[in-house]
Design a protein around this motif. Structure first.
Motif, PDB file in Angstrom:
ATOM      1  N   THR A 366       0.834  -1.204   0.000  1.00 66.48           N
ATOM      2  CA  THR A 366       0.000   0.000   0.000  1.00 66.48           C
ATOM      3  C   THR A 366       0.869   1.254   0.000  1.00 66.48           C
ATOM      4  O   THR A 366       0.558   2.246  -0.673  1.00 66.48           O
ATOM      5  CB  THR A 366      -0.942  -0.002   1.220  1.00 66.48           C
ATOM      6  OG1 THR A 366      -1.832  -1.113   1.091  1.00 66.48           O
ATOM      7  CG2 THR A 366      -1.745   1.275   1.315  1.00 66.48           C
ATOM      8  N   GLN A 408      -7.463   0.543  -0.637  1.00 65.37           N
ATOM      9  CA  GLN A 408      -7.638  -0.780  -0.050  1.00 65.37           C
ATOM     10  C   GLN A 408      -8.937  -0.852   0.737  1.00 65.37           C
ATOM     11  O   GLN A 408      -9.725  -1.772   0.566  1.00 65.37           O
ATOM     12  CB  GLN A 408      -6.442  -1.089   0.854  1.00 65.37           C
ATOM     13  CG  GLN A 408      -6.505  -2.464   1.486  1.00 65.37           C
ATOM     14  CD  GLN A 408      -5.225  -2.798   2.247  1.00 65.37           C
ATOM     15  OE1 GLN A 408      -4.249  -2.046   2.200  1.00 65.37           O
ATOM     16  NE2 GLN A 408      -5.225  -3.911   2.940  1.00 65.37           N
ATOM     17  N   ASP A 484      -5.450  -1.372  -5.225  1.00 62.12           N
ATOM     18  CA  ASP A 484      -5.030  -1.944  -3.946  1.00 62.12           C
ATOM     19  C   ASP A 484      -6.057  -2.973  -3.472  1.00 62.12           C
ATOM     20  O   ASP A 484      -7.098  -2.611  -2.945  1.00 62.12           O
ATOM     21  CB  ASP A 484      -4.850  -0.826  -2.910  1.00 62.12           C
ATOM     22  CG  ASP A 484      -3.957  -1.249  -1.759  1.00 62.12           C
ATOM     23  OD1 ASP A 484      -3.635  -2.452  -1.671  1.00 62.12           O
ATOM     24  OD2 ASP A 484      -3.571  -0.381  -0.961  1.00 62.12           O
ATOM     25  N   GLU A 485      -5.744  -4.238  -3.656  1.00 63.11           N
ATOM     26  CA  GLU A 485      -6.605  -5.364  -3.278  1.00 63.11           C
ATOM     27  C   GLU A 485      -8.028  -5.223  -3.824  1.00 63.11           C
ATOM     28  O   GLU A 485      -8.997  -5.242  -3.058  1.00 63.11           O
ATOM     29  CB  GLU A 485      -6.599  -5.533  -1.753  1.00 63.11           C
ATOM     30  CG  GLU A 485      -5.169  -5.656  -1.231  1.00 63.11           C
ATOM     31  CD  GLU A 485      -5.055  -6.281   0.169  1.00 63.11           C
ATOM     32  OE1 GLU A 485      -6.066  -6.831   0.644  1.00 63.11           O
ATOM     33  OE2 GLU A 485      -3.969  -6.245   0.733  1.00 63.11           O
TER      34      GLU A 485
HETATM   35 MG    MG Z   1      -2.070  -2.780   2.091  1.00 61.03          MG
END
Ligand code: MG
Ligand code: ADP
Length: 561
Positions: A366, A408, A484-485
């Motif tokens: 991140t 995220q 992010d994810e």
């Molecule tokens: Mg992360």
């Protein structure tokens, strides 16, 4: 809603023309003065969400400018009024630059400090300001040799200025600028990531609101014909704040309704005499507890506005892109205290390619995205986008250069519709909200969620929220997309769909970086994989090699069972 407000305006005019006593007209004039000040305050507090306590000071500076020039130098309205507008704006620009970037409560304290300094100045320069006694003999609103009499003519003039200022503020609030301000109020990080210059927008709102306060101060002095330190004291600020909250935060109509109510309230409760601040405290508490969106919010709940018809989707032109390296990252580093979150990371993202970024929790994934998108400043390293050096640049500049990202932990404004949330990504590019929404709709359609455009983001299931976030990033037409994810919390079917969308996005020439833990999702999708551990690159190569790389297995994947 509009017809109710219009009837209210007509009733007010009828009252002023037919019924009001001279004293009633004077109270009405004062209400107009406060409506103007509160309208300005709505811009900075209501829309931009910055609790400024300097508005009493801006009001006072406008008042003193007119008072001093009018009574000491004999200037008349056409000369004094512009000065009363300009001085508070200058003061706002001067103090706004350093304090606007402070966290909200420190910002409030700093602006309160400004008010105290201005008050001390006024009291302690008696030659200029008349000191604690103030100055008498301020002329009324005069031009071309004639002075506007008190009573109806003065009330009409003040309310004409309120109408003009209200119209301007209403147009600004409803347009791109107002949308941008609410975006930065709700989520400043997202606003910056969508290319908006948060600092500049706040400064504009602060300066413009100072203009309104200065105008109100000048009109107050023309009404009273005297100026004294009272115009700089805290009750003025309390009144403006209370009017904005009771009327409805961010609403021009709220400023007017709030001012009419709160300026008349002490008249109706005469027995409280000078302790009207108690009344204001009560009104403020009642509004916060019973009607958090104020009088206009209540009205809107009773008379919900008709939803606008959806715009026709307008496809975004696909940018012409060449194959090859797009983003070069060299020696990127960032430490938080003693933790080296990112420790000398280098890689290149290619156009039309999907790069996976993996690693254990806390390995710096991140942070890499935060550094590349400008939310954190790197301690060292170079970031170069198509030959343009972006090292250490501000988030909004990076966004405008062509890097888009998702977060995220999902960041969509709960109360906004899907369409509004995605159109926010176009505010900085498109000339109007209508165009922004039309573009947004075409992006939503591309991701198969156009039918959700009217729903509130807060009501969406997790999978759809992710899709809307992706749409918002995509609406930027980025050259580089950092995710992010994006698959966290998705079902297998949703993951498969996401893979399809990401492949199509890459096929359009975008360089995509995907942080993900699910190897079953990532390895078939990625053209290349980077593995991080403790901020360093462990592995950089083909996805097929990831499960067999001893270092990655040891640090992240664990031994196969
Ligand atoms: Mg992360
Ligand atoms: P990942 O996304 O790979 O799980 P992060 O990039 O979020 O990891 O974090 C990397 C390291 O940096 C962690 O040790 C984390 O605690 C630390 N870190 C990240 N952001 C901050 C911050 N703003 N302040 C202090 N430490 C941070």
């Amino acid at each position: 809603m509009r017809s109710v407000l219009a009837s209210g305006a007509v009733a007010l005019i009828a009252y002023a023309l037919l019924y009001a006593s001279p004293y009633g007209l004077r109270v009405l004039t004062v209400a107009g003065v406060y409506a103007l000040a509160a309208t300005g305050f709505q811009l900075v507090f209501g829309l931009a969400g910055a609790l400024s306590l300097a508005h009493g000071a801006f009001f006072g500076v406008g008042a003193y400018a007119t008072g001093i020039l009018g009574s000491q130098l004999g200037w008349s309205f056409p000369a004094t009024f512009p000065v009363s507008l300009a001085l508070p704006v200058l003061l706002a620009l001067l103090v706004g630059l350093p304090v606007l970037r402070l966290e909200s409560h420190y910002f409030a304290l700093a602006t309160l400090g400004i008010a105290q300094v201005v008050l001390l100045l006024a009291v302690n320069t008696p030659d200029l300001t008349g000191g604690a006694n103030g100055l008498a003999g301020v002329p009324g609103i005069a031009a071309f040799g004639a002075t506007l009499p008190r009573g109806l003519p003065l009330a009409a003039a003040v309310w004409a200025i309120v109408a003009l200022g209200g119209l301007l503020a209403w147009r600004l609030a409803r347009g791109r600028w107002g949308r941008a301000l609410t975006l930065l109020r709700d989520d400043p990080l997202a606003a910056a990531a969508l290319g908006l210059d948060v600092g500049r927008l706040r400064l504009q709102a602060f300066a413009l609101s100072a203009l309104y306060a200065g105008a109100a101060g000048a009109l107050a002095v023309h009404t009273q014909r005297v100026v004294s330190p009272e115009v700089l004291e805290f009750p003025v600020m309390v009144s403006i704040l209370t009017i904005a909250v009771v009327g409805g935060r961010g609403r021009v109509a709220g400023a007017v309704l709030g001012a009419l109510l709160l300026i008349h309230l002490p008249e109706w409760f005469r027995f409280l005499e000078r302790s009207y601040l108690i009344l204001y405290g009560g009104a403020l508490l009642a509004a916060i507890v019973l009607a958090p969106h104020g009088l206009t919010g209540l009205l809107e709940r009773l008379l919900p506005p008709k939803p606008r018809p959806p715009p026709a989707p307008l496809p975004l032109p696909a940018p012409a892109v060449a194959d090859g390296p797009v983003l070069r990252v060299e020696g990127l580093a960032k430490a938080f205290g003693g933790v080296r979150a990112v420790d000398g990371v280098s890689f290149t993202l290619q156009s039309s390619r999907i790069t996976g970024l993996i690693g254990p929790n806390g390995s710096g994934k991140t942070t890499v995205i935060n550094l590349l998108s400008g939310l954190e400043r790197p301690d060292a390293g170079r970031v170069d986008l198509l030959g343009r050096d972006l090292s250490g640049a501000r988030a909004d500049r990076i966004a405008r250069a062509g890097i888009a990202r998702t977060f995220q932990s999902a960041g969509l404004p709960e109360d906004s519709t899907v369409l509004e949330a995605v159109a926010a990504a176009r505010l900085e590019r498109d000339a109007s909200i209508a165009t922004a929404e039309a573009h947004a709709l075409s992006v939503l359609a591309r991701l198969g969620v156009a039918d959700r455009a009217r729903e509130r983001c807060g009501t969406l299931p997790a999978g759809l929220r992710r899709r809307v976030e992706l749409a918002r990033a995509l609406a930027r037409q980025p050259r580089v997309l950092l995710l992010d994810e994006p698959a966290a919390g998705l079902t297998d079917a949703e993951k498969a769909e996401l893979s399809g969308h990401l492949r199509a996005i890459a096929a359009d020439g975008v360089a995509v970086l995907v942080v993900e833990h699910d190897m079953g999702f990532l390895l078939p999708l990625a053209d290349r994989v980077l593995a991080l551990d403790q901020g360093r690159v462990l592995y950089d190569g083909a996805p097929a090699g990831v499960p067999h790389d001893p270092a990655v297995v040891e640090a992240y994947l664990g031994a196969p069972a």
